[in-house]
Design a protein around this motif. Structure first.
Motif, PDB file in Angstrom:
ATOM      1  N   GLU A 113     -11.442  -3.602   0.840  1.00 10.02           N
ATOM      2  CA  GLU A 113     -10.966  -3.485   2.213  1.00 10.02           C
ATOM      3  C   GLU A 113      -9.467  -3.765   2.319  1.00 10.02           C
ATOM      4  O   GLU A 113      -8.754  -3.118   3.089  1.00 10.02           O
ATOM      5  CB  GLU A 113     -11.734  -4.453   3.124  1.00 10.02           C
ATOM      6  N   CYS A 117      -7.336  -0.600   3.913  1.00  7.78           N
ATOM      7  CA  CYS A 117      -6.816  -0.688   5.284  1.00  7.78           C
ATOM      8  C   CYS A 117      -5.353  -0.276   5.380  1.00  7.78           C
ATOM      9  O   CYS A 117      -4.840  -0.039   6.478  1.00  7.78           O
ATOM     10  CB  CYS A 117      -7.026  -2.091   5.853  1.00  7.78           C
ATOM     11  N   THR A 121      -1.571  -7.001   3.375  1.00  8.87           N
ATOM     12  CA  THR A 121      -2.744  -7.880   3.400  1.00  8.87           C
ATOM     13  C   THR A 121      -2.655  -8.933   2.307  1.00  8.87           C
ATOM     14  O   THR A 121      -2.265  -8.650   1.174  1.00  8.87           O
ATOM     15  CB  THR A 121      -4.036  -7.057   3.209  1.00  8.87           C
ATOM     16  N   GLY A 195     -14.286  -0.006   5.997  1.00 10.52           N
ATOM     17  CA  GLY A 195     -13.598   0.254   7.258  1.00 10.52           C
ATOM     18  C   GLY A 195     -13.706  -0.835   8.288  1.00 10.52           C
ATOM     19  O   GLY A 195     -13.202  -0.685   9.406  1.00 10.52           O
ATOM     20  N   VAL A 197     -12.253  -3.717   8.580  1.00 10.48           N
ATOM     21  CA  VAL A 197     -10.975  -4.302   8.996  1.00 10.48           C
ATOM     22  C   VAL A 197     -10.307  -3.437  10.061  1.00 10.48           C
ATOM     23  O   VAL A 197      -9.874  -3.928  11.113  1.00 10.48           O
ATOM     24  CB  VAL A 197     -10.041  -4.486   7.781  1.00 10.48           C
ATOM     25  N   LEU A 198     -10.235  -2.138   9.813  1.00 10.47           N
ATOM     26  CA  LEU A 198      -9.589  -1.230  10.766  1.00 10.47           C
ATOM     27  C   LEU A 198     -10.389  -1.091  12.060  1.00 10.47           C
ATOM     28  O   LEU A 198      -9.839  -0.686  13.084  1.00 10.47           O
ATOM     29  CB  LEU A 198      -9.388   0.142  10.130  1.00 10.47           C
TER      30      LEU A 198
END
Length: 493
Positions: A113, A117, A121, A195, A197-198
């Motif tokens: 992730e 993303c 991060t 997906g 996180v987004l």
């Protein structure tokens, strides 16, 4: 072949359940279904009007949020595009005493992730054991993340999850995060869906007062069929309740499995102190620290600091559940003891925040948490007394009523998007009765806490007299409360 076996078992389970309902209906005398009769069966259902009404309100609110309100808010986020994204993301994972296979699955999903993303991060690993660090480094080398993805290890003593969170939050503070940065707190047994996180981080841009939000949960249970179905039922109910409370921006818990916070929240010394060393001063039991319930502490801290909480129903995580015991009843008792204790410990102080801060509906839901432990067993208690005193048909009729209503409630869970099974109606009633008994037991013993995974308990170091007083005063108050309840039921029937 395996699919055919599962389908046959699923179909057979529902047929068995419906056959049992028909058998109970056929065994009842006709007078029980006569509207003119004093023993008309649906009079028993009148006892549960209050319970059904709050459930119906939650369901309607949940459906409004899930199918009307949230889709509009999701469109707002999509229109903003990259403008809704934070400039920095932290993915903090806390793991302790989790098997290597699960740990590898969790960190693999987190690193994936972080890469996918496309946002700057930092993966923060709050760990105790060297073996976990070796697993993370091996996965890091395997994925070979690009430069915008960083790794930070935080080594902590094995003194509990609260310390692990606090150490991790302080480590994030040292990174001096940007004003719009967000922090996803992930438990060591939580596998992130692609997906996720987004799907979560943009909502802070459209809700400036939301301090934290949480996600939809699915589970893989390393246990028996009953334990697996019980957990899945719990997550389906959770989804609807979360949607209901999300309508008011007052989600009642920020689950430790995965919740996302503003970085300025988790780096706030007050918030860190609330999570690390939360405590309660009880008029009878004295002051004691919270061993479990970090998700309730974080929620209460946000409420106290003036923030809102939110729910993202289309952002899913998958948890790997390890039951604390092979026996279903013992395992569910241990888990209920921890969950309900966490709820009730934060209940009284949360209610003191008042409707002006929480809103009238949220305040009422908190009030109902205290009352429901008694109303949930009222119907069964009345049916048992009536069955013994007058006619066993009353008890059979009550069980038929329960069977029909729990079947309807199970079908309503289909609207949550979670699958249902033939064991759900029975599990619903099991949760109602056994859960109410556990709540009553815990309510008078709020100082008793234990972790199911770590098998540790809170040691307060009390004197002999204080320990004796706490134990026997808890027993006396439990006996008194149950006696008063039994007397009310006897007089009513």
């Amino acid at each position: 072949m395996e699919v055919f076996k599962r389908l046959s078992s699923w179909t057979g389970g529902w047929l068995l359940y419906l056959s049992a309902l028909m058998a109970m209906a056929l065994s009842l005398p006709d007078t029980l279904f006569d509207p003119e009769s004093r023993d008309f069966i649906f009079l028993i259902g009148a006892i549960g009007i209050w319970r059904y009404s709050i459930g119906i309100v939650h369901f309607i609110r949940g459906m409004i949020f899930l199918y009307l309100v949230f889709p509009l808010q999701r469109r707002r986020v999509r229109k903003l595009g990259d403008k809704a994204m934070p400039s920095q993301v932290f993915l903090m994972v806390t793991s302790f005493r989790i098997d290597a296979k699960t740990t590898a699955m969790v960190y693999d999903s987190v690193i994936r992730e972080a890469i996918d993303c496309k946002l700057p991060t930092t993966v923060v690993c709050s760990i105790v054991e060297v073996s976990d660090e070796l697993i993370v480094k091996a996965l890091w080398a395997k994925h070979n993340p690009p430069e915008h993805v960083k790794l930070d290890f935080v080594r902590i003593p094995g003194t509990g999850k609260r310390d692990g969170l606090a150490y991790g939050f302080r480590a994030i503070s040292r990174h001096i995060p940007a004003d719009d940065a967000v922090v996803a707190v992930v438990d060591g047994d939580t596998v992130l869906s692609p997906g996720v996180v987004l799907k979560t981080v943009p909502y802070f841009s459209i809700f400036p007062n939301v301090g934290g939000l949480t996600t939809n949960e699915f589970c893989e249970v390393r246990g028996s069929y009953l334990m697996s179905e019980w957990h899945k039922l719990r997550f389906a109910q959770r989804h609807i309740n979360m949607c209901s409370m999300g309508l008011s921006h007052r989600v009642l818990t920020l689950t430790g499995r995965m919740s996302v916070f503003r970085a300025k929240v988790v780096t706030n010394p007050e918030f860190i102190a609330d999570v690390e060393s939360d405590s309660l001063k009880h008029w009878r039991l004295g002051e004691f620290k919270f061993l479990t319930g970090d998700d309730k502490s974080s929620w209460f801290s946000l409420m106290r600091l003036g923030y809102d909480t939110y729910y993202i129903p289309d952002a899913a995580i998958n948890t790997v559940e390890h039951p604390p015991d092979k026996n279903f009843v013992r395992a569910s008792r241990k888990l209920m003891f921890r969950w309900y204790g966490n709820n009730l410990r934060q209940n009284s102080r949360a209610m003191k925040l008042g409707p002006s801060r929480l809103g009238w509906f949220t305040w009422y839901v908190l009030c109902d948490q205290r009352i429901s432990m008694w109303t949930s067993i009222l119907g069964l208690s009345a049916a048992l007394v009536a069955g013994v005193k007058y006619n066993i048909g009353y008890l059979v009729a009550y069980l038929l009523w329960i069977g029909i209503t729990r079947l309807i409630l199970t079908l309503l869970l289909l609207a949550s998007g979670h699958k249902i099974g033939p064991a759900y109606p029975i599990m619903l009633y099991y949760n109602q009765i056994f859960g109410a008994i556990m709540k009553i037991y815990v309510f008078f013993r709020l100082d008793q806490q234990s972790w199911t995974r770590q098998n540790t308990k809170l040691n307060r170091g009390l004197s002999g007299f204080q320990q004796w007083f706490n134990t026997w005063s808890s027993r006396a108050m439990t006996f008194s409360a149950v006696s008063i309840f039994a007397a009310v039921v006897m007089l009513s029937v």
